[in-house]
Design an enzyme around this catalytic site. Structure first.
Site, mmCIF file in Angstrom:
data_model
loop_
_atom_site.group_PDB
_atom_site.id
_atom_site.type_symbol
_atom_site.label_atom_id
_atom_site.label_comp_id
_atom_site.label_asym_id
_atom_site.label_seq_id
_atom_site.Cartn_x
_atom_site.Cartn_y
_atom_site.Cartn_z
ATOM 1 N N CYS A 170 0.821 -1.230 0.000
ATOM 2 C CA CYS A 170 0.000 0.000 0.000
ATOM 3 C C CYS A 170 0.844 1.265 0.000
ATOM 4 C CB CYS A 170 -0.916 0.016 1.219
ATOM 5 S SG CYS A 170 -1.811 -1.515 1.420
ATOM 6 N N HIS B 202 -3.967 6.686 1.773
ATOM 7 C CA HIS B 202 -4.194 5.360 1.208
ATOM 8 C C HIS B 202 -5.610 4.918 1.567
ATOM 9 C CE1 HIS B 202 -4.143 1.207 0.343
ATOM 10 N NE2 HIS B 202 -4.044 0.821 1.596
ATOM 11 N N ASN C 130 -10.029 -1.264 -1.582
ATOM 12 C CA ASN C 130 -8.599 -1.053 -1.355
ATOM 13 C C ASN C 130 -7.821 -1.585 -2.566
ATOM 14 O OD1 ASN C 130 -5.941 -1.063 -0.525
ATOM 15 N ND2 ASN C 130 -6.313 -2.098 1.418
HETATM 16 O O1 UT7 Z 1 -4.186 -1.803 3.011
HETATM 17 C C1 UT7 Z 1 -3.530 -2.530 4.006
HETATM 18 C C2 UT7 Z 1 -3.906 -2.082 5.356
HETATM 19 N N1 UT7 Z 1 -5.162 -2.698 5.745
HETATM 20 C C3 UT7 Z 1 -5.843 -2.149 6.711
HETATM 21 O O2 UT7 Z 1 -5.452 -1.136 7.228
HETATM 22 C C4 UT7 Z 1 -7.109 -2.848 7.220
HETATM 23 C C5 UT7 Z 1 -7.153 -2.790 8.720
HETATM 24 N N2 UT7 Z 1 -8.234 -3.524 9.327
HETATM 25 C C6 UT7 Z 1 -9.550 -3.250 9.132
HETATM 26 O O3 UT7 Z 1 -9.861 -2.399 8.328
HETATM 27 C C7 UT7 Z 1 -10.596 -3.983 9.937
HETATM 28 O O4 UT7 Z 1 -9.962 -4.730 10.950
HETATM 29 C C8 UT7 Z 1 -11.511 -4.907 9.088
HETATM 30 C C9 UT7 Z 1 -12.434 -4.093 8.209
HETATM 31 C C10 UT7 Z 1 -10.656 -5.817 8.233
HETATM 32 C C11 UT7 Z 1 -12.396 -5.787 9.992
HETATM 33 O O5 UT7 Z 1 -13.131 -4.990 10.889
HETATM 34 P P1 UT7 Z 1 -13.175 -5.366 12.441
HETATM 35 O O6 UT7 Z 1 -14.079 -4.412 13.088
HETATM 36 O O7 UT7 Z 1 -11.753 -5.417 12.925
HETATM 37 O O8 UT7 Z 1 -13.868 -6.787 12.440
HETATM 38 P P2 UT7 Z 1 -13.305 -8.186 12.946
HETATM 39 O O9 UT7 Z 1 -12.230 -8.697 12.050
HETATM 40 O O10 UT7 Z 1 -12.995 -8.118 14.404
HETATM 41 O O11 UT7 Z 1 -14.561 -9.113 12.777
HETATM 42 C C12 UT7 Z 1 -15.751 -8.922 13.540
HETATM 43 C C13 UT7 Z 1 -16.740 -9.999 13.201
HETATM 44 C C14 UT7 Z 1 -16.164 -11.408 13.317
HETATM 45 O O12 UT7 Z 1 -17.190 -12.243 13.818
HETATM 46 P P3 UT7 Z 1 -17.216 -12.677 15.396
HETATM 47 O O13 UT7 Z 1 -15.913 -13.350 15.625
HETATM 48 O O14 UT7 Z 1 -17.351 -11.377 16.138
HETATM 49 O O15 UT7 Z 1 -18.407 -13.549 15.469
HETATM 50 C C15 UT7 Z 1 -15.866 -11.788 11.893
HETATM 51 O O16 UT7 Z 1 -15.918 -13.189 11.681
HETATM 52 O O17 UT7 Z 1 -17.164 -9.864 11.841
HETATM 53 C C16 UT7 Z 1 -16.995 -11.108 11.158
HETATM 54 N N3 UT7 Z 1 -16.659 -10.819 9.764
HETATM 55 C C17 UT7 Z 1 -17.599 -10.581 8.826
HETATM 56 N N4 UT7 Z 1 -18.939 -10.565 8.887
HETATM 57 C C18 UT7 Z 1 -19.594 -10.267 7.748
HETATM 58 C C19 UT7 Z 1 -15.424 -10.711 9.185
HETATM 59 N N5 UT7 Z 1 -15.549 -10.398 7.901
HETATM 60 C C20 UT7 Z 1 -16.883 -10.314 7.638
HETATM 61 C C21 UT7 Z 1 -17.632 -10.024 6.494
HETATM 62 N N6 UT7 Z 1 -18.966 -10.011 6.587
HETATM 63 N N7 UT7 Z 1 -17.046 -9.724 5.303
#
Ligand code: UT7
Length: 332
Positions: free
Chosen positions: A115, A259, A289
């Protein structure tokens, strides 16, 4: 020795025509439009159709950048291609862009800073131009993610985030006060594995096995929350670093192009530093992204919308896999 300064002469962008909405994804994996928008701000992204690769997209973005700059392809004397998704394992994709654009036997770099790649490329171009060794350098960010994503519920946390596209800037000699003011590059490999694709890997014999594929090692993996925390810490820091170097206050900055990894990250960065919303341009809602391509695509859009004009002070900031983070300050 004569030294020169560099500036961005023209910016181009290209995204493939196929729109993939959150609703489309919810038909092939357990996800919802609401979840994706709430967590990331993304509403849709573009994915390539078979036959279209990073080089083809990059060539289109470069053609526009050259047109905008009013510089002929024959006058380009170096090309820097930033990607984490090269068209083939080797050679680097830059040479395919050189061939498509008939640029002649100019040097072509491929760089791998994910990125942050476009800003690393900009810093290289700036350094080469300052020495006088090269005069017109194409800096490209181009990515095809869609062919390497796990389009199933197993990969939903990463797959919903990424899109395909390309952006390019022609960097040339500054002739007045409009110039690249400074670049600030950082990396820390301590936690490299929190965002990576493990296979295929030349350190393994063979590079990939059926077991690796069963374990989804050929797909990108991310410890989302850790990456999020790093991003909202590093991006404000590297923005401040550039402000201090250039003696700028927040009021002196006309536009920040971050980014596009997550709208929530960018909104948090703006809030943390006290930047008004109108001074940050985001377009992740439409493109997801696109890693190395995201900054030139976003910069291009801000210019086309008239949000950035010649003479404006612009800050580019990025954070990504590696981990790497960087900023570039320019008087556009
Ligand atoms: O470009 C490179 C740099 N990248 C970044 O900077 C990305 C940084 N990270 C993020 O943007 C966020 O962490 C995400 C958008 C990837 C995820 O958001 P989050 O609030 O951290 O969610 P999480 O990973 O903690 O997931 C929460 C819940 C989980 O379920 P449980 O364990 O709470 O039951 C996941 O399994 O959401 C679930 N989940 C989804 N649900 C529906 C994960 N992906 C999805 C999905 N749809 N696509």
């Amino acid at each position: 020795m004569t030294t020169y300064r560099s500036r961005i002469l023209g910016v181009g962008a290209y995204v493939p025509p196929r729109v993939v909405t959150n609703h489309d994804l919810s038909k092939v994996m357990e996800t919802t439009h609401e979840w994706i928008v709430e967590r990331s701000g993304i509403e849709e992204r573009r994915w390539v159709d078979p036959g279209e690769g990073g080089a083809e997209m990059a060539a289109k973005a470069c053609t526009e950048a050259l047109e905008k700059a009013g510089v002929a392809a024959k006058d380009v004397d170096m090309l820097i291609y930033a990607t984490l998704s090269p068209d083939v394992t080797f050679p680097g994709t830059g040479v395919f862009v050189q061939r498509l654009l008939k640029l002649g036997e100019i040097p072509c770099y491929d760089i791998r800073q994910q990125c942050t790649g476009f800003i690393y490329g900009l810093a290289m171009a700036d350094a080469f131009i300052r020495t006088g060794q090269y005069k017109n350098i194409l800096v490209i960010g181009s990515e095809v993610h869609s062919t390497g994503l796990d389009v199933s519920t197993r990969g939903r946390d990463v797959t919903v985030l990424f899109g395909d596209g390309a952006g390019a800037a022609l960097v040339g000699r500054a002739t007045d006060e409009n110039m690249i003011l400074s670049t600030h590059l950082h990396a820390d490999g301590t936690e490299a594995e929190i965002l990576w694709t493990e296979s295929p890997a030349s350190r393994n014999h063979p590079r990939i096995t059926a077991e690796d594929m069963e374990a989804a090692k050929h797909y990108p993996h991310m410890v989302g929350k850790k990456v999020f925390k790093q991003a909202v810490t590093r991006m404000p820091m590297v923005l401040m670093e550039g402000m201090v170097t250039n003696g700028l206050k927040l009021d002196d900055i006309d536009m920040v192009i971050p980014h596009q990894a997550n709208l929530r990250i960018n909104q948090m960065v703006a809030k943390l530093i006290g930047l008004p919303e109108a001074k940050m341009h985001n377009n992740i809602q439409k493109y997801g992204n696109t890693t190395a391509a995201s900054i030139p695509i976003c910069l291009h859009e801000a210019i086309e919308l008239g949000k950035i004009e010649r003479g404006d002070t612009v800050a580019l900031i990025a954070f990504g896999a590696g981990l790497t983070w960087a900023s570039a300050f320019l008087r556009y």
